[in-house]
Design a protein around this motif. Structure first.
Motif, short mmCIF file in Angstrom:
data_model
loop_
_atom_site.label_atom_id
_atom_site.label_comp_id
_atom_site.label_asym_id
_atom_site.label_seq_id
_atom_site.Cartn_x
_atom_site.Cartn_y
_atom_site.Cartn_z
N UNK A 111 1.08 -1.23 0.04
CA UNK A 111 0.14 0.14 -0.04
C UNK A 111 1.00 1.39 0.52
N UNK A 112 0.04 2.02 0.49
CA UNK A 112 1.42 3.45 0.87
C UNK A 112 0.92 4.62 -0.53
N UNK A 113 0.80 3.83 -2.09
CA UNK A 113 0.57 4.71 -3.09
C UNK A 113 -0.05 4.24 -4.63
N UNK A 142 -11.52 1.28 -2.67
CA UNK A 142 -12.71 1.89 -2.75
C UNK A 142 -11.97 3.30 -1.70
N UNK A 143 -11.49 4.22 -2.72
CA UNK A 143 -11.71 5.08 -2.32
C UNK A 143 -12.58 6.11 -2.27
N UNK A 144 -13.28 6.86 -1.23
CA UNK A 144 -14.00 7.30 -0.75
C UNK A 144 -13.95 9.43 -1.23
N UNK A 145 -14.54 10.06 -1.88
CA UNK A 145 -14.42 11.55 -1.51
C UNK A 145 -15.58 12.36 -1.11
N UNK A 146 -15.00 13.84 -1.08
CA UNK A 146 -15.56 14.29 0.04
C UNK A 146 -17.30 14.82 -1.53
N UNK A 147 -18.57 15.13 -0.05
CA UNK A 147 -19.38 16.14 -1.53
C UNK A 147 -18.45 16.66 -2.55
N UNK A 186 -0.74 14.29 -4.56
CA UNK A 186 -1.84 13.90 -3.71
C UNK A 186 -1.68 13.61 -3.01
N UNK A 187 -2.06 13.33 -1.63
CA UNK A 187 -2.13 12.87 -0.15
C UNK A 187 -3.38 12.41 0.64
N UNK A 188 -2.98 11.38 1.15
CA UNK A 188 -4.20 11.37 2.62
C UNK A 188 -3.46 10.45 4.01
N UNK A 189 -4.15 12.11 4.59
CA UNK A 189 -2.34 11.85 6.05
C UNK A 189 -4.25 10.58 6.75
N UNK A 190 -3.21 9.72 7.74
CA UNK A 190 -3.41 8.09 8.86
C UNK A 190 -4.91 8.96 9.14
N UNK A 191 -5.25 10.33 9.80
CA UNK A 191 -5.87 10.07 10.39
C UNK A 191 -7.25 11.17 9.37
N UNK A 192 -7.12 11.28 8.08
CA UNK A 192 -8.18 11.87 8.07
C UNK A 192 -9.37 10.88 6.07
N UNK A 194 -10.57 11.64 3.51
CA UNK A 194 -10.33 12.44 1.92
C UNK A 194 -8.98 12.33 1.73
N UNK A 195 -8.96 11.88 0.30
CA UNK A 195 -7.91 12.51 -0.01
C UNK A 195 -7.80 14.68 0.17
N UNK A 196 -6.51 14.88 -0.11
CA UNK A 196 -5.76 16.27 -0.16
C UNK A 196 -5.46 16.25 -1.77
N UNK A 197 -5.86 17.22 -2.49
CA UNK A 197 -5.61 17.49 -4.26
C UNK A 197 -4.72 18.65 -4.48
#
Length: 488
Positions: A111-113, A142-147, A186-192, A194-197
């Motif tokens: 994982x991780x990327x 199964x990625x998620x995204x903010x509405x 982009x990245x997603x911190x372990x405690x978040x 959704x991704x930050x793009x």
């Protein structure tokens, strides 16, 4: 670098969930807050049901891949995913158990990327070159995204699987190259959640258009293959048409760029390079050179040559799943993905705690749907017991393990229950009679209103039975799903 031992892809398969979300419906609903979504409002993307995740999709893709193969030949299994449900539990071990692989077959999580899928495939090639056993490589996300974000429309859910072994198989490995650069698109911190793009133009110009040509150039130089000789170029990207721009920079003709599977699926993250590869193999001809790139903090590039050996075609590939669809409304999607809070009622408040001791003792039944077959009279039964259920036999201790996971079944009784809690009501369940004998009360999955009746053909699918929201544990088990008309 190419392997000293000739290795290749022996079999391939895929899985795309049947639910489809209309991008136009999403864009229309969110136009008040983000009118910039309108240019993306075309076709559909794939959506997991409430009981699907990276593990269940990986199992389904692997089942398609292993349909005509002896699973005892698999000595290792790799699962590539950025959304594996457990941070500390071997997710690949759950997949191996559901597939009924040997217990001495090693399992690994990668994982991780976004390049986790191609990195898992590289590890599988190395393992196959070093060992005589076949190696299973699966990627699922199964990625998620903010509405109301662009990612909500671009992302899709899917899985792909490959069996790698010695010999050319259906596609021979010509070589591979990797590039590791901490380029953060982009990245997603372990405690978040959704991704930050980051900004799209910068990602395209500094990332894809500079790093991928460099990576591919290294691979082509190592293998002595010219860019003009590439028949299929598989480069997933959430940025529209960047694959065409990269191909032009490399010297690959525009018509050689593979379908990105945006319509009907969407960008399935770590799974997407392998999903595009499986799709390309469905129609590849002998001698076609296929270039697959996984992009993420650099990238992996893999060059393969199709041998013309049968792949199973659409029956095992992506096309079959894209053609199998059911509409999912936007409000339903928001609920299934946990983006809105629903009042589930008091029946949803039951404690979902799982006894891990019992789960371990019954792991064969829970993971691989193992019942029994009587050695004395041949009667099949599930669950497996100590005494044969045949009234003319009643042999004691004579039941050998028998998995019903790949067995055909038919509905004997069924109910559609709106009182029993389920995240996606109503709850369908009933009794299933297996073709070889045996009967089991099961939950049903993928059921549309009016789709089941007594006698309906059913197939087994590995799904989430329920989730424990307090402890964060998901219980997996097999459900019965209606067989598509073309498969009946």
């Amino acid at each position: 670098m190419p392997s000293a031992v000739d290795v290749g892809i022996a079999a391939c398969g895929a899985y795309v969930p049947r639910l489809r979300l209309s991008r136009a419906e999403v864009a229309s609903a969110q136009a008040w807050v983000n009118p910039g979504l309108r240019p993306l409002a075309r076709a559909e993307r794939s959506v997991c049901g409430w009981d699907e995740d990276a593990i269940t999709m990986a199992v389904e893709a692997a089942r398609a891949t292993l349909a005509d193969r002896d699973r005892a030949t698999i000595g290792r299994a790799y699962l590539g995913s950025t959304t594996a449900p457990y941070a500390d539990r071997l997710n690949g071990g759950v997949v191996s158990g559901a597939l009924g692989l040997r217990e001495d077959a090693a399992a690994f999580d990668v994982g991780g990327s976004m390049r986790a899928g191609t990195s898992a495939l590289l590890a599988a090639f190395d393992a196959a070159a070093a060992r005589e056993d076949d190696v299973l490589c699966v990627a699922a996300d199964r990625r998620r995204a903010a509405a109301a974000t662009q990612q909500e429309l671009v992302i899709g859910h899917a899985a792909a699987a490959l069996v790698v072994g010695r010999g050319p198989g259906i596609a021979r490995l010509l070589g591979h190259a990797s590039l590791t650069v901490d380029f953060v698109d982009h990245f997603r911190a372990a405690d978040r959640e959704f991704d930050y793009q980051w900004e799209e133009r910068w990602v395209r110009d500094e990332g894809y258009l500079k790093l991928v040509p460099r990576l591919v150039g290294d691979l082509l130089a190592q293998t002595g293959v010219a860019a003009r000789d590439i028949a299929r170029f598989c480069l997933p990207s959430p940025i529209r048409r960047v694959d065409q721009q990269v191909a032009r920079a490399i010297g690959i003709a525009a018509e050689r760029v593979s379908d990105p599977l945006s319509d009907g699926c969407g960008d399935s993250g770590a799974a997407h390079p392998l999903l595009m590869l499986v799709h390309a193999l469905e129609s590849a001809r002998a001698g076609d050179k296929i270039l697959v790139v996984g992009f993420g903090q650099g990238g992996d590039a893999i060059l393969l040559e199709a041998t013309g050996a049968p792949t199973g075609g659409a029956a095992a590939g992506v096309t079959r799943w894209l053609d199998r669809r059911a509409s999912c409304s936007y409000p339903r999607y928001l609920a299934l993905d946990g983006l809105v809070k629903l009042d589930r009622g008091i029946r949803a408040e039951a404690d979902k705690g799982s006894a891990l001791t019992a789960a371990y003792r019954h792991r064969d039944f829970l993971l691989s749907l193992t019942g029994g077959r009587c050695d004395a009279c041949g009667t099949h039964q599930i669950p497996r017991g100590d005494i044969c259920v045949d009234p003319d036999c009643h042999a004691v201790g004579a039941l050998a393990p028998h998995s019903f996971a790949e067995s055909a079944g038919r509905v004997a009784t069924w109910s559609a229950d709106r009182l029993t809690f389920t995240p996606d009501p109503p709850a369908y369940y009933g009794t299933v009679d297996f073709a070889e004998g045996g009967r089991l009360l099961m939950d049903f999955a993928d059921v549309d209103e009016g789709a089941v009746d007594v006698g309906t053909p059913m197939r087994m699918v590995f799904r989430i039975k329920d989730r424990d929201p307090v402890r964060g544990f998901a219980r997996y088990f097999w459900k019965a799903a209606p067989v598509a008309a073309e498969e009946a």
